[in-house]
Motif scaffolding. Structure first.
Motif, mmCIF file in Angstrom:
data_model
loop_
_atom_site.group_PDB
_atom_site.id
_atom_site.type_symbol
_atom_site.label_atom_id
_atom_site.label_comp_id
_atom_site.label_asym_id
_atom_site.label_seq_id
_atom_site.Cartn_x
_atom_site.Cartn_y
_atom_site.Cartn_z
ATOM 1 N N UNK A 1 0.820 -1.205 0.000
ATOM 2 C CA UNK A 1 0.000 0.000 0.000
ATOM 3 C C UNK A 1 0.856 1.258 0.000
ATOM 4 N N UNK A 2 2.071 1.171 0.551
ATOM 5 C CA UNK A 2 2.974 2.321 0.614
ATOM 6 C C UNK A 2 4.409 1.829 0.572
ATOM 7 N N UNK A 3 5.312 2.686 0.124
ATOM 8 C CA UNK A 3 6.718 2.297 -0.034
ATOM 9 C C UNK A 3 7.583 2.933 1.039
ATOM 10 N N UNK A 4 7.165 2.809 2.296
ATOM 11 C CA UNK A 4 7.947 3.319 3.415
ATOM 12 C C UNK A 4 7.280 2.850 4.700
ATOM 13 N N UNK A 5 7.987 3.021 5.805
ATOM 14 C CA UNK A 5 7.458 2.699 7.133
ATOM 15 C C UNK A 5 7.014 1.235 7.173
ATOM 16 N N UNK A 6 6.069 0.898 8.037
ATOM 17 C CA UNK A 6 5.658 -0.485 8.228
ATOM 18 C C UNK A 6 5.093 -1.094 6.943
ATOM 19 N N UNK A 7 4.348 -0.297 6.174
ATOM 20 C CA UNK A 7 3.727 -0.856 4.970
ATOM 21 C C UNK A 7 4.724 -1.129 3.855
ATOM 22 N N UNK A 8 5.934 -0.612 3.987
ATOM 23 C CA UNK A 8 6.957 -0.953 3.021
ATOM 24 C C UNK A 8 7.468 -2.371 3.182
ATOM 25 N N UNK A 9 7.278 -2.947 4.373
ATOM 26 C CA UNK A 9 7.837 -4.271 4.660
ATOM 27 C C UNK A 9 6.770 -5.335 4.860
ATOM 28 N N UNK A 10 5.537 -4.923 5.154
ATOM 29 C CA UNK A 10 4.442 -5.878 5.394
ATOM 30 C C UNK A 10 4.266 -6.890 4.259
ATOM 31 N N UNK A 11 4.309 -6.485 2.972
ATOM 32 C CA UNK A 11 4.055 -7.458 1.908
ATOM 33 C C UNK A 11 5.002 -8.651 1.917
ATOM 34 N N UNK A 12 6.204 -8.484 2.461
ATOM 35 C CA UNK A 12 7.141 -9.598 2.495
ATOM 36 C C UNK A 12 6.608 -10.721 3.383
ATOM 37 N N UNK A 13 6.081 -10.369 4.551
ATOM 38 C CA UNK A 13 5.495 -11.384 5.422
ATOM 39 C C UNK A 13 4.273 -12.018 4.767
ATOM 40 N N UNK A 14 3.447 -11.195 4.139
ATOM 41 C CA UNK A 14 2.252 -11.721 3.483
ATOM 42 C C UNK A 14 2.642 -12.649 2.339
ATOM 43 N N UNK A 15 3.688 -12.292 1.600
ATOM 44 C CA UNK A 15 4.158 -13.151 0.533
ATOM 45 C C UNK A 15 4.635 -14.500 1.047
ATOM 46 N N UNK A 16 5.332 -14.495 2.177
ATOM 47 C CA UNK A 16 5.787 -15.749 2.773
ATOM 48 C C UNK A 16 4.610 -16.601 3.241
#
Length: 360
Positions: free
Chosen positions: A102-117
């Protein structure tokens, strides 16, 4: 070309996500990075470009939306985003083929990695902000008239909701109210769209850029060398190296969904004598030098420790600190008329027109 990410990539991404947000409290970024690194011990994580998808593949944005509760105070248990993706699939009758941030910074910049896993879905190296904004309506997909809904949410309580809505501004009101009722934060999946729509209206290279920023900041080089590399990568300029002289919290009210606790920091450039003022609402929205606007949202501004070259958290700034103030431009879409309508200082309650609009 698809890439399998490493734990070192995650560490660098964490640093880059922090740099691009210069947030008040980065704890959640570090908590999530540790969770991802542990999960990567027995699973692989694929990063792809949007061009690797078929034009009509369904992709969906994942991100945290908060309303009064720090994520680190009550972290997700792990299945919230999977429930949101399933709800989107059930609503649309189609399978999600990839996720994006949803965003390219802060917590939302890294959340998709966990969701992808968790989901075994590839993560697209694109997003609809190119940075972070506080409102889910402040996206390049909104500029491109891409519908925001349906939106799926799951919060602290484990309860789930699906909002059938197309207007991003209306979604803002509904989602904020739901997030409050769901406990203060919610995992969300929104902006379900085709890969072609994301290709046309998204900001690309988001995750790889954050990883590169982390590599630069984590390098064993001088602060000046790091600044030169950041200039090459992002086009950063150093507004000033200045000493903090005054910090104040302001009491002006903010609208629903906008960042709370506005504050202001005054600094003095001891070399030139210039006075620098930062206007902050969870992030730096405005920089004035001797009273003149030098940077204004959607311009991006971040702070580095002048000796270590590390990111300075906004709530750690103290009188006497010497800080490098860096400025760089956001994605080009934000400087269009429609982009400035959504993100210039006036959108945050600050009655200032962005300089680019004045000079147009």
């Amino acid at each position: 070309m698809s890439t399998l990410l490493t734990t070192e990539d995650v560490r660098n991404l964490r640093t880059g996500a922090h740099f691009l947000a210069c947030t008040i409290d980065p704890t959640a970024i570090y908590v999530y990075a540790e969770m991802i690194q542990r999960a990567m011990e027995d699973r692989s994580l694929e990063l792809i470009t949007v061009d690797e998808l078929a034009p009509d593949d369904l992709v969906v944005a994942v991100g945290m939306v908060t309303q009064g509760l720090f994520i680190a105070d009550m972290p997700p248990v792990g299945d919230e985003f999977l429930g949101c993706i399933s709800a989107i699939e059930a609503s649309l009758g189609r399978r999600v083929r990839a996720i994006y941030s949803l965003a390219a910074a802060n917590i939302n910049g890294i959340v998709p990695l966990m969701v992808g896993l968790q989901s075994a879905l590839p993560v697209v190296d694109s997003d609809p902000m190119g940075r972070v904004f506080p409102l889910i309506s402040q996206t390049t997909l909104n500029i491109g008239n891409v519908a925001i809904g349906p939106i799926a949410l799951m919060g602290v309580t484990g309860e789930r909701a699906v909002v059938e809505v197309e207007s991003p501004s209306r979604a803002e009101t509904l989602v904020r109210a739901l997030v409050t009722e769901l406990g203060g934060w919610a995992a969300t999946a929104m902006y379900p769209c085709s890969a072609q729509q994301l290709r046309e209206h998204g900001v690309h290279g988001s995750i790889s850029r954050m990883i590169r920023i982390g590599q630069i900041l984590g390098g064993d080089t001088s602060v000046e060398s790091k600044l030169l590399l950041l200039t090459d990568l992002l086009g950063t300029t150093r507004i000033a190296r200045a000493r903090v002289s005054h910090i104040e919290s302001l009491s002006r009210p903010t609208d629903l969904g906008l960042p709370a606790q506005p504050s202001s920091v005054t600094l003095e450039d001891e070399t030139t004598g210039r006075i620098v003022r930062l206007e902050i609402q969870n992030e730096i929205l405005l920089v004035l030098v001797d009273g003149a606007v030098t940077a204004a949202v959607p311009d991006m501004v971040t702070l580095l420790n002048s000796e270590q070259g590390t990111v300075v958290n906004l709530d750690d700034v103290q009188v006497g600190d010497v800080i490098d103030i860096l400025k760089f431009t956001a994605a080009a879409q934000w400087y269009s008329e429609a982009g400035l309508d959504l993100t210039e200082p006036k959108a945050f309650g600050i009655p200032i027109v962005h300089p680019r609009r004045r000079h147009a």
